[in-house]
Design a protein around this motif. Structure first.
Motif, short mmCIF file in Angstrom:
data_model
loop_
_atom_site.label_atom_id
_atom_site.label_comp_id
_atom_site.label_asym_id
_atom_site.label_seq_id
_atom_site.Cartn_x
_atom_site.Cartn_y
_atom_site.Cartn_z
N ARG A 18 1.37 2.07 -5.72
CA ARG A 18 2.73 2.49 -5.40
C ARG A 18 3.20 3.50 -6.44
NH1 ARG A 18 2.75 -2.85 -3.94
NH2 ARG A 18 3.16 -3.49 -6.08
N GLY A 75 -1.42 -1.06 0.64
CA GLY A 75 -0.57 -1.63 -0.41
C GLY A 75 -1.21 -1.81 -1.76
N ARG A 110 0.02 3.17 1.60
CA ARG A 110 0.41 2.73 2.94
C ARG A 110 0.65 1.22 2.92
NH1 ARG A 110 -3.87 6.58 4.60
NH2 ARG A 110 -2.85 8.29 5.71
N GLN A 111 1.68 0.77 3.59
CA GLN A 111 2.04 -0.63 3.49
C GLN A 111 0.92 -1.56 3.94
OE1 GLN A 111 5.85 -1.56 5.13
NE2 GLN A 111 5.79 -3.70 4.50
N LYS A 148 11.90 1.67 3.71
CA LYS A 148 10.84 2.61 3.36
C LYS A 148 10.82 2.96 1.88
CE LYS A 148 9.05 5.52 5.99
NZ LYS A 148 8.78 6.82 6.63
#
Length: 448
Positions: A267, A264, A260-261, A283
């Protein structure tokens, strides 16, 4: 689009693999059934039931592609599961040998045995991919054995851990998945030859020697008793695969959450052509992680259905094994897709150690547990906990710093804990998990 997503040219790669489709394609499955019929004929010749010439003629059909349309037409015309195939084989044989095709066997003898051979192929691929996942995770755990991050409980920041510690829990669980796969194999790698009701009455005194020769030729163990309605072997296989796939889903779910950003910390690997959204260009969606969790959900569902097939009536019950014809291939497609995706995910996972540390420092929770430990030595654990509980709440509500609130309540040594990030025995546990995994005997192919 094809009727099932597994076969879809557009979406099939998300629900199956090239290898799983090769195993369960209709030509491959018919060929496997033919191989079982050949093994039966060769075993019958070996124990003196049919002439060696008949067995040799039948064995000559190995690898010979049968006409699927012809088989399908015969199956529909006779309403019998294998008579279309039997007739197709007979048409390719001399008259004498044609009479010896499938002699004394039933659909379930052939289909159960072929299914076990399929599970053997699937298990080999699962073993390969789970081993690769474990290896990648071991490297990740070692690389980040001391990388601090927030430990989270109930979805909220807790005391510090290391990312290597988190990964070590994944390694350990993957190792147990491999252990379960290895330990269960001898229970389900078993042939089936029971005849009409399981007692092999057609073969008289040749019955048990025939069964032994048949299983030996197929490389399968011989059962003590026919298992026509005892379906626990398949249910166990499904449960083991469901457990392994769900362990991978736990990894994927963590990646999903930590990508989730606003967090973070992790990834998914992506390429320049990967598009997260056609309406929101910024996104970067964790679609692989999502799909692994979805696939594991379907595997567990299939395993549940196979648990139901353990309840079979009398000596044969088509409601059980015909359910398996549908469910087992689906389970295997989904499981192999999940292991392949997880292998790709963990091999190239992007780890943001700086963001992990920044998030830890921002929570203000990094020293909570150690501060409690230090103050407990002076005040007692419960008094110290109550005091710190009030202090943290007061700091939050008043906007003051925690050291300011604790002034006069904690001594200098205790306050010094606020400047430390202590991850406890995390690194030592990582080392132990890695050492145990590295000590495990290497079995690159335990299925031969």
């Amino acid at each position: 689009m094809d009727a099932h997503l597994i076969d879809s040219q557009i979406f099939g790669h998300q629900w199956s693999t090239t290898e799983s489709r090769a195993i369960f394609s209709e030509p491959a499955r018919v060929s496997r059934w033919v191989d079982v019929v050949i093994a039966l004929a060769e075993a019958q010749a070996e124990v003196g039931i049919i002439p060696a010439e008949s067995a040799a003629a039948i064995a000559g059909l190995r690898g010979c592609p049968l006409d699927l349309a012809e088989i399908a037409e015969g199956t529909r015309a006779t309403s019998h599961s294998t008579l279309g195939m039997i007739h197709a084989m007979q048409r390719l044989l001399p008259a004498a040998a044609a009479e010896h095709v499938y002699l004394g066997a039933t659909v379930q003898d052939v289909s159960d045995t072929a299914l076990v051979l399929e599970l053997e192929l699937v298990s080999s691929l699962l073993w390969r991919d789970l081993s690769a996942v474990e290896t990648a995770l071991l490297d990740l755990a070692e690389a980040h054995r001391e990388t601090p991050m927030v430990g989270r409980t109930h979805g909220q920041p807790g005391a510090p851990i290391t990312f290597g510690f988190k990964v070590a829990t994944w390694v350990d669980e993957t190792g147990r998945s491999l252990d379960r796969l290895r330990e269960s194999r001898d229970r389900w790698r078993v042939g089936q030859l029971g005849g009409a009701v399981g007692v092999l009455g057609f073969f008289g005194s040749h019955a048990l020697p025939l069964r032994a020769a048949y299983c030996r030729r197929l490389g399968l163990a011989e059962p003590a008793v026919s298992w026509l309605t005892a379906r626990d072997r398949l249910a166990e296989f499904a449960s083991v695969v469901a457990c392994a796939t769900t362990a991978l889903a736990r990894i994927a779910n963590e990646v999903y959450a930590l990508a989730r950003q606003e967090v973070g910390e992790l990834r998914e690997p992506t390429s320049a052509t990967t598009v997260g959204s056609i309406s929101m260009p910024h996104k970067r969606n964790p679609e692989v992680s999502e799909q692994i969790v979805t696939l594991a959900r379907l595997v567990r569902s299939s395993a549940g259905v196979l648990g139901d097939t353990m309840i079979g009536e009398h000596e044969r019950d088509g409601r059980s094994w015909k359910t398996e014809w549908v469910v087992v291939p689906e389970l295997c497609h989904y499981a192999l897709a999940a292991t392949a995706m997880t292998r790709s995910l963990v091999t190239s996972l992007e780890v943001d150690a700086d963001r992990m540390k920044a998030n830890l420092e921002a929570t203000g929770s990094a020293s909570s547990e150690r501060l409690l430990s230090a103050m407990s030595a002076r005040l007692g654990k419960h008094r110290a906990q109550a005091m710190l509980h009030d202090a943290y709440r007061e700091a939050l509500e008043s906007g003051r710093t925690l050291p300011a609130v604790l002034e006069g309540r904690a001594n200098a040594d205790e306050l010094a804990e606020l400047a430390r990030i202590d991850t406890g025995a995390a690194a030592a546990m990582v080392d132990e998990v890695v050492a145990r995994a590295r000590r495990r005997p290497v079995e690159s192919e335990p299925w031969g």
